[in-house]
Write a protein that holds these residues in place. Structure first.
Motif: not given
Ligand code: HAM
Length: 419
Positions: A183-186, A202-204, A215-219
């Motif tokens: 949600q923070g990187v939406e 999870l598919r993101v 955007a999800t590098e640091d997830a």
């Protein structure tokens, strides 16, 4: 002119030898590992796929070929083979059989995807499913089968990637943590992934769009939410792979596009394939049999895409049906005698052919050359009158005359002397 449906391909005779090589290699390896062939239907009740693959997956949401039967029942062309195999396993009560239940299948699957190289709407999978074993060695066994058969085909640039998806409860713990991050990187995510935050977060993680990856590098990682039991299972899988020398890479982003997986998930990619680089994939799906109405039966399997393997095999691999003997029979009587001779040769196990259109010796010899025959049998009305025929070596052009009655044994002797 009528044309095939978009994304549906003909396999012409130049291509089928490659396909046969793939299919024979896959079957040979599967048999060596104790898997037995199962043939499941091409279409099933739509609910089977919705309940197994998952209602919010791309496959079920937008890729299935679904139609109403005459009584209104919704049917779907199978988009994959696991659901049907589990249905058959349950329907025939195979769970009661104490022997290992290890199946393989091969055949067309159907998904309404955007066609491109290596992605079709009718494509073909070879897949295996192993039921009843929760031991991590079953995971290692199917991964090694996948690796060994692809290696046997000498495919270049292969990588086996694996990930631990944990148990459903582990993912339930992880999901809100991931959703809060997403949600923070939406705003930086593609439209598809923005929607997935709600439906299938999870598919993101394995979206191929570069912006989404950045955007999800640091997830937060699923690995940090896993239970001890899930970690132990995975440790034994990696130890097992190391033990038999199967190279692999850990890929914490690997999330499968089908919902039934738990614990081990894996994919073999090929660096020579471009965008559609997954040659094969699979994983453990311990909850699926129960979800479809059976007992709690653990299971693990994979499927490979035959089109993608065929793309990687060398082009020159063409073992098409080359006749060893060509019967060049010309003249009214000789044509019939030649046809009977051809039949006799074929019954004796010789790969022979003739061209019914050719009328002159010259036309016949040209055709024998085009077909790549090793020998031609020359037979005109004169030879028939004498009860003889000529054998011509198509490479050296040497010719020798024989009695018709000796022809078959002479050809057999010549052919067995050749490689
Ligand atoms: P999947 O990842 O959806 O898994 O498909 C497996 C393979 O089928 C892919 O790696 C790819 O090579 C091929 N494939 C998929 N879609 C297409 C397409 N549109 N065109 C060409 N090839 C395609 C499954 O289907 C699971 N049932 C695998 C499995 C078996 N898991 C456990 N057991």
């Amino acid at each position: 002119m009528m044309k095939a449906i978009k994304g549906v391909k003909d396999l012409l005779p130049e291509e089928t030898p490659r396909w046969r090589l793939i299919e024979d290699t896959a079957k040979r390896w599967a048999t060596r590992y104790g898997f037995q062939e199962i043939r499941i239907p091409i279409f099933e009740a739509t609910t089977l796929f919705a309940r197994s693959i998952g209602a919010t997956t791309d496959i079920v949401e937008k890729e299935m070929y679904t139609f109403a039967d005459r009584d209104g029942t919704s049917l779907t062309l199978r988009p994959e083979g696991t659901a049907g195999t589990v249905r058959a396993f349950l329907e025939h009560n195979r769970v009661a059989d104490p022997r290992p239940q290890k199946y393989y299948y091969l055949g067309p699957m159907f998904r309404h995807e955007r066609p491109q190289a290596g992605r079709l709407r009718q494509f073909h999978q070879f897949g295996v499913e192993s039921f009843g074993i929760s031991d991590p060695r079953a995971d290692v066994e199917v991964m090694s089968l996948l690796w060994r058969l692809l290696s046997d085909l000498a495919l270049p640039g292969l990588t086996l990637e694996i990930n631990n998806l944990g148990f459903a409860e582990d993912r339930a713990l992880y999901k809100p943590i991931l959703v809060a991050f997403l949600q923070g990187v939406e705003r930086r995510l593609c439209g598809n992934c923005q929607r997935r935050i709600e439906t299938n977060p999870l598919r993101v993680l394995d979206c191929k769009v570069p912006e989404c990856r950045q955007a999800t590098e640091d997830a937060p990682r699923l690995a940090d939410s896993l239970s001890q039991a899930a970690r132990d299972h995975f440790d034994r899988v990696t130890t097992g792979l190391n033990g038999i020398g199967i190279p692999f890479h850990l890929n914490h982003r690997l999330v499968r596009g089908l919902d039934y997986y738990c614990l081990t998930a894996f994919e073999v990619t090929c660096s020579h394939l471009g965008a559609q680089n997954a040659v094969g994939a699979g994983g453990r799906y311990d909850g699926l049999v129960e979800q479809l109405g059976g007992a709690a039966v653990p299971a693990v399997g994979f499927a490979v895409g035959l089109e993608r393997i065929a793309l990687m095999l060398p082009q020159e691999l063409s073992l098409s049906a080359v006749p060893r003997v060509y019967v060049a029979a010309f003249g009214s009587q000789a044509a019939d005698v030649g046809f009977a001779l051809l039949d006799e040769l074929r019954r004796a196990g010789i790969h022979g052919d003739m061209d019914f259109r050719a009328a002159s010796l010259k036309a016949h010899l040209r055709q024998a050359d085009r077909l790549g025959a090793l020998y031609s049998v020359l037979l005109g009305d004169d030879e028939v009158a004498k009860g003889s025929a000529t054998i011509r070596n198509m490479q050296t052009k040497e010719q020798e005359n024989f009695l018709l009655s000796d022809l078959r044994s002479n050809l057999l002797a010549r052919l067995s002397a050749r490689p």
